[in-house]
Design a protein around this motif. Structure first.
Motif, PDB file in Angstrom:
ATOM      1  N   ALA A 264       7.818   1.793   4.770  1.00 46.64           N
ATOM      2  CA  ALA A 264       7.294   0.811   5.738  1.00 46.64           C
ATOM      3  C   ALA A 264       6.189  -0.031   5.107  1.00 46.64           C
ATOM      4  CB  ALA A 264       6.785   1.532   6.983  1.00 46.64           C
ATOM      5  N   ILE A 265       5.318   0.623   4.324  1.00 40.72           N
ATOM      6  CA  ILE A 265       4.200  -0.080   3.650  1.00 40.72           C
ATOM      7  C   ILE A 265       4.755  -1.080   2.634  1.00 40.72           C
ATOM      8  CG2 ILE A 265       2.248   0.227   2.051  1.00 40.72           C
ATOM      9  CD1 ILE A 265       1.806   2.985   3.521  1.00 40.72           C
ATOM     10  N   CYS A 266       5.741  -0.613   1.855  1.00 44.23           N
ATOM     11  CA  CYS A 266       6.357  -1.487   0.836  1.00 44.23           C
ATOM     12  C   CYS A 266       7.002  -2.711   1.488  1.00 44.23           C
ATOM     13  CB  CYS A 266       7.398  -0.717   0.027  1.00 44.23           C
ATOM     14  SG  CYS A 266       6.681   0.526  -1.058  1.00 44.23           S
TER      15      CYS A 266
ATOM     16  N   ALA B  32       4.227  -5.033   2.648  1.00 42.88           N
ATOM     17  CA  ALA B  32       3.546  -5.683   1.521  1.00 42.88           C
ATOM     18  C   ALA B  32       4.474  -6.617   0.772  1.00 42.88           C
ATOM     19  CB  ALA B  32       2.993  -4.624   0.564  1.00 42.88           C
ATOM     20  N   GLY B  33       5.753  -6.385   0.911  1.00 42.38           N
ATOM     21  CA  GLY B  33       6.742  -7.219   0.224  1.00 42.38           C
ATOM     22  C   GLY B  33       6.859  -6.937  -1.247  1.00 42.38           C
ATOM     23  N   LYS B  34       6.307  -5.830  -1.686  1.00 39.12           N
ATOM     24  CA  LYS B  34       6.426  -5.428  -3.099  1.00 39.12           C
ATOM     25  C   LYS B  34       6.422  -3.887  -3.191  1.00 39.12           C
ATOM     26  CE  LYS B  34       1.442  -5.602  -3.933  1.00 39.12           C
ATOM     27  NZ  LYS B  34       0.376  -6.040  -4.825  1.00 39.12           N
ATOM     28  N   GLU B  35       6.811  -3.380  -4.362  1.00 38.75           N
ATOM     29  CA  GLU B  35       6.901  -1.933  -4.578  1.00 38.75           C
ATOM     30  C   GLU B  35       5.511  -1.355  -4.831  1.00 38.75           C
ATOM     31  OE1 GLU B  35       9.094   1.372  -4.327  1.00 38.75           O
ATOM     32  OE2 GLU B  35      10.016  -0.614  -4.305  1.00 38.75           O
TER      33      GLU B  35
END
Length: 938
Positions: free
Chosen positions: A774-776, A779-782
């Protein structure tokens, strides 16, 4: 806070002086490719394997704490099953000496063990009245059989049928059908306990031994089997009135199951063989081929019988028929076809009686390829005897070929002493004095003596003095091993002896109410020029009661004397005037000792208490409840205020006389501890017990912290209480005659806890992974995901793989019980994981076993849970497909191996992976020829 006082731990160093314990049975074992040479015997908690030819110990199968109660070698000769006092069964590999499998199921001592003919299953009977069948290959319990009401005495598998026969002290013999796991027949023809039984004549005859001199014989008819028309039908015996065998003519109720339709097997009593012994049968057994039967009672005689095979019976019948026809012809009568039959004593013939040197506790038989019958006897007095019976002789007589005795005393050791250099140990019993080397534990001298009660090494360690029950003092020379002098010192038993601190003499106390003072002197020996050591009586102190113990104070000013009136009197040595009376014990003081500085005296009594007194005023500093039974021996550790006590409760305890604290308990002996001795350096303790063993304990450099010791004691008590708790019950299962094989132990609880911890970690990691995704996404990135340190330690595996790893580490024998104590809240997750694992095709057999068990015990909750419907449907598909795949792989592999076998056989023209049939037939012909010769002699 630093340590206020440091104690050093004493650890068990060795067990010696024991040839064999009489608790369990002796058994021949195959070792180094030889049968009939090596025997396995119980030795307290261990199992010793002795070479009967050399009289040497070749292997020790080390146990834990519990005493061995039963032994059974496997049919292939590679393994030995050992039953213990706490109900555990351990299977040892005889090549490596290591324990490969442990089965926990019984709540009391294992009393009977038996392998099936292939060695794949093991059955155990116990004092808890239950019988358990174990799968040795899969290392798991199959089922528990309940039905007997007293201790199980014998269990037997049938080779041809999937049946089990058990007998017990409740007078019953029960037949169990192992396909349906229930008792289908009970024999009730015994009026007392059934102590043993054996199957003969290709399992068509059962012999039982009870509390009388009869061996009851039963004919077995298997209902399902169809009679072969070519098979000869013999007229079975109706007994005989000769001394060798008799029919029990009393009108007894022989069977309980006299129903019109008999099931599986029919038992008919055909008579009784009368033993010479009038007491109960202790052991009844046959050799592996079932050709010889032997039994013994509580005496020293082993009775051996020969059992005729069906072919031999047929030949005897034909001979008898010929004689009858001849007689009928002479008397011009009709042919007596129907009247000719064999009596029981003609079918089971008495061969000989073997008279052992002491009472027999157990035996084992083996028929050697040479045609000799080898018999090993385990005797009550710590001896193993091997006899050979030459069957080709006209009158077979048993000949004793070896006797293992050197390793121990014939009776209980009553006194111990250490030499001044800490190297030699003296032990004395009712018949001999032995000197042992402490480092090698070898017996270096054996000297015959009378019943010894006390002993000491003479200064210089070249002679020893022994006080006996008859009142004699016996002086022995160690170099020659001979008795130098024997004096009538007391009119009663010499209960105690103490060396004077100046080493010029010693003092003795006896049952004649006297304390006698002796001095060493050199006298001229008539037989040699040199002078020899002698003992001179110099003074006597007459008292009002029997003297039980005497001790000098280290400065040789005071002498403490323990009397039968429960007091300890202290006298001045020089004037023999009375100084102090120490009274307070309720029963006589059996042992005492004075510490190195002469300030304290500790007394141990039959009232189970130890009292610590000051020698200045005779005041009691503290009374300690020391043992659960009489305190038999007490000795201070040199140059300290620590002392050891030995009790009839099988324990040795160490105490601090300054702080009045219990330091540690040395557990190891299984029966009363009679005496102990401390080495002059204080580094070694040696103890002797009623279990015939001598144990050496060594002081280590490991510090002992009392708080930790108490904590360990509490943990051990908790573990014991867990085993005694009520066993978990499977919902909906009726408590009938079958049940689960395992039992709840601390190991199964720990295994269940490990599974729960792994599932908790799986839940946490799964939740964290969802959050991380969910965080990734937000944030739109790994973003790097933190790996759990436990998973990293396992090589960065996934949480689900970690659960499988934990699951695979649970012992096979503990799997069911671990799953039984697992709460249901963890089961849904486990089922989902099982589905995932089985789809991957890993450990299908283990997972299916666990899955089926979980479905069985949680059936109601699983079927009532809507969330699990899809999981169960998926499991159904995946398990069926994966199991069929596994079966296909196995089938393919088997076919491949068979093809390779045929190819190799065709190329090399030899038999491979099978018995060489021609050689086998040739051996059979030779064996038959030998048997004919033996029969002709008998």
């Amino acid at each position: 806070m630093g340590l206020t006082r440091q104690y050093l731990r004493y650890e068990p160093a060795a067990l010696f002086g024991l040839v064999a314990s009489a608790r369990a049975a002796v058994a021949f074992v195959a070792l180094r490719g030889e049968r009939g040479r090596y025997v396995a015997v119980p030795a307290c908690e261990h199992v010793f394997v002795w070479d009967t030819r050399k009289g040497e110990k070749v292997l020790i199968l080390k146990g834990l704490k519990q005493e061995v109660s039963c032994l059974c070698p496997s049919p292939d000769g590679l393994h030995l099953a050992v039953g213990y006092e706490d109900g555990a069964v351990r299977v040892f590999n005889l090549l490596s000496g290591e324990s490969t499998v442990t089965f926990n199921g019984h709540r009391a001592a294992v009393t009977a063990l038996q392998y099936d003919h292939l060695g794949g299953r093991l059955v155990s009977g116990s004092k808890d009245t239950e019988v358990i069948v174990w799968d040795v290959i899969n290392e798991s319990g199959l089922y528990r059989l309940r039905g007997h009401k007293d201790v199980i005495t014998q269990v037997l598998f049938l080779k041809e049928k999937n049946l089990l026969v058990t007998c017990a002290k409740d007078t019953l013999v029960k037949w169990w059908d192992l396909d349906t796991q229930h008792c289908f027949k009970t024999l009730v023809g015994h009026r007392a306990e059934v102590w043993g039984m054996a199957l003969l004549s290709k399992e068509k005859r059962l012999i039982t031994g009870s509390a009388d001199s009869e061996l009851r014989v039963w004919d077995l008819t298997y209902i399902q089997e169809v009679q072969d028309p070519d098979e000869p039908e013999f007229k079975k015996s109706k007994g005989s009135s000769s001394p060798g065998a008799e029919v029990n003519t009393e009108d007894e109720t022989l069977e309980l199951d006299e129903h019109p339709e008999e099931r599986i097997v029919k038992c008919n009593k055909v008579g009784s063989i009368m033993r010479e012994g009038r007491d109960r049968v202790v052991t009844l057994g046959t050799d592996r081929m079932g050709k010889f039967l032997a039994c013994h009672g509580i005496d020293a005689v082993l009775e051996v019988f020969s059992v005729l095979s069906e072919e031999e019976i047929q030949k005897k019948l034909e001979k008898k028929m010929k004689k009858a026809r001849k007689k009928a012809k002479q008397n011009s009568e009709e042919e007596p076809e129907k009247s000719v039959e064999l009596s029981l004593q003609e079918e089971i013939q008495w061969v000989t009686n073997v008279k052992a040197s002491s009472k027999i506790k157990s035996f084992d038989l083996i028929l050697s390829p040479k045609g000799e019958l080898k018999m090993v006897l385990l005797l009550q007095n710590n001896v193993i005897e091997l006899y050979n019976l030459d069957l080709s002789a006209q009158v077979p007589q048993a000949v004793r070929v070896s006797r293992i005795t050197i390793g121990g005393h014939r009776s209980d050791v009553r006194t111990l002493a250490f030499s001044s250099d800490n190297i030699a140990i003296l032990s004395a019993a009712a018949e001999s004095v032995k000197i042992w080397n402490r480092s090698t534990l070898q017996c270096i001298r054996t000297m015959e003596c009378e019943y010894a009660l006390c002993s000491l090494f003479v200064p210089g360690d070249r002679q020893v003095i022994v006080g006996t029950k008859t009142g004699k003092l016996q002086l022995y020379d160690l170099a020659s091993g001979s008795l130098i002098e024997s004096l009538n010192a007391h009119d009663g038993a010499v209960w105690s002896i103490a060396l004077s601190p100046d080493q010029h003499g010693f003092v003795t106390g006896g049952a004649d109410k006297c304390v006698k003072f002796w001095e060493f002197e050199l006298v001229k020996d008539e037989s040699s020029v040199q002078k020899r050591l002698s003992m001179k009586h110099v003074r006597i102190l007459q008292l009002d009661e029997d003297v039980l113990c005497v001790r000098y104070s280290p400065n040789q000013k005071l002498l403490a004397v323990s009397l039968l009136d429960c007091t300890v009197k202290v006298f001045y040595v020089d004037t023999l005037k009375f100084f102090l009376s120490l009274y307070g014990h309720k029963l006589p003081v059996l042992c005492m000792d004075i510490c190195y500085d002469g300030t304290l005296i500790a007394t141990g009594s039959a009232d189970r208490n130890v009292k610590i007194w000051g020698l200045d005023f005779g005041d009691c500093h503290r009374s300690l409840f020391a043992h659960d039974d009489s305190v038999m021996y007490l000795q201070f550790v040199p140059k300290s205020h620590l002392f050891f006590t030995a009790g009839k409760d099988c324990k040795i305890k160490q105490w601090d006389a300054d702080k009045f604290e219990h330091i540690q308990t040395l557990e190891g002996h299984h029966q009363e501890v009679w005496c102990l001795a401390l080495s002059p350096s204080g580094d070694y303790v040696v103890s002797a017990s009623h279990d015939k063993s001598l144990r050496l304990w060594e002081r280590t450099r490991e510090p002992l912290i009392l708080e930790e010791e108490r904590e360990m004691q509490r943990e051990a008590e908790y573990e014991e209480s867990v085993a005694k708790e009520e066993q978990p019950v499977v919902a909906g299962e009726r408590q009938g005659e079958t049940g689960l094989a395992g039992k709840k132990t601390i190991e199964t609880i720990k295994a269940a806890e490990r599974i729960m911890e792994a599932l908790e970690l799986y839940r946490e990691e799964t939740a964290k992974l969802k959050e991380h995704k969910a965080i990734c996404k937000a944030a739109g990135k790994e973003v790097p995901f933190p790996v759990n340190p436990i998973l990293r330690a396992y090589g960065n595996i996934t949480p689900s793989a970690y659960v499988l790893e934990v699951f695979k580490k649970v012992k096979s024998s503990e799997l069911e019980e671990s799953l039984l104590v697992l709460p249901f809240s963890y089961v849904p997750d486990l089922l989902r994981l099982f589905n995932e694992y089985i789809q991957l095709g890993s450990d299908v057999e283990l997972l299916c076993r666990a899955l089926l068990f979980l479905l069985k015990i949680h059936f109601g909750q699983i079927t009532g849970n809507q969330m699990l419907v899809t999981v169960i449907e998926n499991l159904k598909k995946t398990t069926i497909s994966r199991v069929s795949e596994a079966r296909d792989v196995l089938g393919f592999n088997m076919a491949g191996l068979q093809f390779l076998q045929r190819e190799i056989e065709a190329k090399e023209e030899v038999t491979f992976f099978a018995d060489a049939t021609e050689r086998f037939e040739e051996k059979k012909r030779k064996r038959k020829k030998k048997e004919k010769m033996v029969l002709a002699v008998l």
